[in-house]
Design a protein around this motif. Structure first.
Motif, PDB file in Angstrom:
ATOM      1  N   PHE A 154       0.833  -1.202   0.000  1.00 32.26           N
ATOM      2  CA  PHE A 154       0.000   0.000   0.000  1.00 32.26           C
ATOM      3  C   PHE A 154       0.870   1.255   0.000  1.00 32.26           C
ATOM      4  O   PHE A 154       2.010   1.247   0.470  1.00 32.26           O
ATOM      5  N   ASN A 155       0.303   2.347  -0.502  1.00 34.17           N
ATOM      6  CA  ASN A 155       0.972   3.627  -0.400  1.00 34.17           C
ATOM      7  C   ASN A 155       1.232   3.954   1.067  1.00 34.17           C
ATOM      8  O   ASN A 155       0.349   3.825   1.910  1.00 34.17           O
ATOM      9  N   ARG A 205       2.945  -5.775  -6.235  1.00 32.20           N
ATOM     10  CA  ARG A 205       2.161  -4.653  -6.781  1.00 32.20           C
ATOM     11  C   ARG A 205       2.312  -3.459  -5.835  1.00 32.20           C
ATOM     12  O   ARG A 205       2.054  -3.553  -4.642  1.00 32.20           O
ATOM     13  N   PHE A 206       2.692  -2.317  -6.398  1.00 35.56           N
ATOM     14  CA  PHE A 206       2.901  -1.104  -5.606  1.00 35.56           C
ATOM     15  C   PHE A 206       1.681  -0.202  -5.701  1.00 35.56           C
ATOM     16  O   PHE A 206       1.389   0.356  -6.759  1.00 35.56           O
ATOM     17  N   GLY A 207       0.971  -0.099  -4.589  1.00 37.94           N
ATOM     18  CA  GLY A 207      -0.254   0.679  -4.545  1.00 37.94           C
ATOM     19  C   GLY A 207      -1.441  -0.140  -5.016  1.00 37.94           C
ATOM     20  O   GLY A 207      -1.301  -1.079  -5.798  1.00 37.94           O
ATOM     21  N   ARG A 233      -7.686   1.032  -7.562  1.00 34.20           N
ATOM     22  CA  ARG A 233      -8.345   2.205  -6.984  1.00 34.20           C
ATOM     23  C   ARG A 233      -7.645   3.506  -7.378  1.00 34.20           C
ATOM     24  O   ARG A 233      -7.954   4.570  -6.849  1.00 34.20           O
ATOM     25  N   GLY A 234      -6.671   3.390  -8.262  1.00 31.49           N
ATOM     26  CA  GLY A 234      -5.942   4.573  -8.674  1.00 31.49           C
ATOM     27  C   GLY A 234      -4.851   5.004  -7.711  1.00 31.49           C
ATOM     28  O   GLY A 234      -4.275   6.085  -7.857  1.00 31.49           O
ATOM     29  N   GLN A 287       4.649   1.612 -14.360  1.00 34.77           N
ATOM     30  CA  GLN A 287       3.914   0.358 -14.157  1.00 34.77           C
ATOM     31  C   GLN A 287       3.804   0.054 -12.659  1.00 34.77           C
ATOM     32  O   GLN A 287       4.707   0.388 -11.887  1.00 34.77           O
ATOM     33  N   PRO A 288       2.739  -0.638 -12.224  1.00 36.02           N
ATOM     34  CA  PRO A 288       2.571  -0.907 -10.793  1.00 36.02           C
ATOM     35  C   PRO A 288       3.158  -2.237 -10.307  1.00 36.02           C
ATOM     36  O   PRO A 288       3.212  -2.477  -9.107  1.00 36.02           O
ATOM     37  N   ILE A 289       3.582  -3.115 -11.222  1.00 32.80           N
ATOM     38  CA  ILE A 289       3.987  -4.468 -10.817  1.00 32.80           C
ATOM     39  C   ILE A 289       5.404  -4.779 -11.288  1.00 32.80           C
ATOM     40  O   ILE A 289       5.766  -4.510 -12.436  1.00 32.80           O
ATOM     41  N   VAL A 290       6.198  -5.363 -10.402  1.00 41.76           N
ATOM     42  CA  VAL A 290       7.464  -5.992 -10.767  1.00 41.76           C
ATOM     43  C   VAL A 290       7.434  -7.426 -10.244  1.00 41.76           C
ATOM     44  O   VAL A 290       6.805  -7.708  -9.218  1.00 41.76           O
ATOM     45  N   ALA A 291       8.114  -8.314 -10.937  1.00 39.87           N
ATOM     46  CA  ALA A 291       8.095  -9.723 -10.536  1.00 39.87           C
ATOM     47  C   ALA A 291       9.393 -10.401 -10.952  1.00 39.87           C
ATOM     48  O   ALA A 291      10.006 -10.038 -11.968  1.00 39.87           O
TER      49      ALA A 291
END
Length: 294
Positions: A134-135, A160-162, A166-167, A211-215
Motif C-alpha cells: 500500500f501507499n 504490486r505497488f499501490g 483504486r488509482g 507500471q505498478p507491478i514488478v516480478a
C-alpha cells in the motif's frame, strides 16, 4: 534538574516509539520423503501465520501446503519469520491462500524473514501469490535459501505497488527485497532490490516506468540449456503482452523478470516457465494449486 528530567522523559519516549509493536508470528515446517511419499512431519506456528493440512493433488510424491495470514495483512512493527526444511528427496510446493498485503506504516517498518533449507535430492517450489504494498508502507523481506548439491529451488515474487485498481500509487514509503541462494558456503545468486516511493522512481525507466507491478522468477539447481532459455523467451513473445520481460541465464539456473500492470499476465508466463522447467527436470507436468482459482 527539571530540564534533565524533561530530556530523560523525551529520550525514553523516543526509544519506546522505536520498539516494534504488533504481530510477531512464525512458521516452522519440516518435510521428509519416505517410500515415495513426502510428508509434513513438523508444523509449529504462531499467530498470525498458519498452514492448512497437506494436499496431494498430483500424487503422494509432492506435498502441497498453503500458508495463511489470519490477520489479513502486515502493519508497521509486524515481524514474521518462516523456516522451511526439506529433508533429502522431499518434494514440496508452498503457496499462500491469498494476496499478501502490507498496509500504510505507522512510522515503523514491517519485516518478514524466510529461511529455506533444501537437502540433497529435494525440490521446493516456493510460489506465493502477489504482495500488495500500500501507499505509505515500509516493508522489507529477507529470503535465504541453503541449497545442498543435487537439490533444486524454484521461487517467484510478484509485487504490486499501490492499490492500482483504486488509482493508488506508491508515493510514500519504502520497499526492500533481499534474496540469497547459497550452496556449501558459496553464493549462487544474490538479488537485492530497493524501491523508495515517489513520482521520480515510479516514472523512471530505472524504476517502475509507470507500471505498478514488478516480478521475479528464479530457478536454481542445475544448468539450463540454450533451448530452455530460448523457449522461455518464446513463451513470452508468442502472445500479445502489455508488460516488459527478460530471461537471464545463471550458473546453475535462470532468472526471469517482469515489469507491467497485470498479475494475471505475469503469473501465466511464470506458470508456463514453471511447466517448462518441471518437464525438463523431473518429467512431470505442473498442477496448479486449487487455492489460486478461488
Amino acid at each position: 534538574m527539571a530540564d534533565d528530567t524533561t530530556v530523560r522523559i523525551k529520550t525514553e519516549a523516543s526509544e519506546a516509539a522505536q520498539i516494534p509493536t504488533g504481530w510477531h508470528g512464525s512458521l516452522d515446517l519440516v518435510y521428509v520423503h519416505n517410500d515415495g511419499t513426502t510428508k509434513l512431519i513438523h508444523n509449529q506456528v504462531r499467530s498470525p501465520l498458519k498452514v492448512q493440512r497437506p494436499f496431494y493433488p498430483e500424487g503422494e510424491a509432492v506435498c502441497h501446503s498453503v500458508v495463511l495470514h489470519t490477520a489479513g495483512g502486515m502493519v508497521g512493527g509486524d515481524r514474521l519469520s518462516q523456516t522451511i526444511h526439506l529433508k533429502p528427496d522431499a518434494q514440496a510446493l508452498i503457496t499462500t491462500a491469498a494476496a499478501s498485503k502490507v498496509y500504510r506504516s505507522n512510522g515503523q517498518d514491517a519485516r518478514q524473514t524466510i529461511k529455506l533449507q533444501i537437502e540433497a535430492g529435494a525440490y521446493l517450489e516456493w510460489l506465493p501469490q502477489e504482495t500488495i504494498v500500500f501507499n505509505g508502507a515500509i516493508y522489507q523481506q529477507d529470503l535465504r535459501v541453503e541449497l545442498a548439491p543435487q537439490a533444486s529451488w524454484l521461487g517467484w515474487e510478484i509485487t504490486r505497488f499501490g492499490r492500482s485498481a483504486r488509482g493508488e500509487t506508491f508515493l510514500q514509503g519504502e520497499w526492500r527485497s533481499h534474496t540469497e541462494v547459497w550452496q556449501q558456503g558459496h553464493p549462487l545468486w544474490i538479488d537485492r532490490q530497493w524501491l523508495p516511493a515517489g513520482e521520480d522512481i515510479i516514472n523512471s525507466p530505472h524504476g517502475l516506468a509507470g507500471q505498478p507491478i514488478v516480478a521475479t522468477l528464479c530457478w536454481i539447481g542445475q544448468p539450463v540449456s540454450r533451448e530452455i532459455l530460448d523457449t522461455a523467451r518464446i513463451l513470452w513473445n508468442s502472445k500479445e503482452r502489455q508488460g516488459e520481460a527478460g530471461v537471464t541465464q545463471l550458473i546453475s539456473g535462470l532468472v526471469c523478470r517482469y515489469r507491467g500492470a497485470s498479475t494475471l499476465e505475469v503469473r501465466n508466463w511464470f506458470t508456463d516457465i514453471w511447466q517448462l522447467l518441471r518437464l525438463s527436470s523431473v518429467g512431470r507436468s505442473v498442477t496448479k494449486p486449487r487455492v489460486w482459482q478461488m
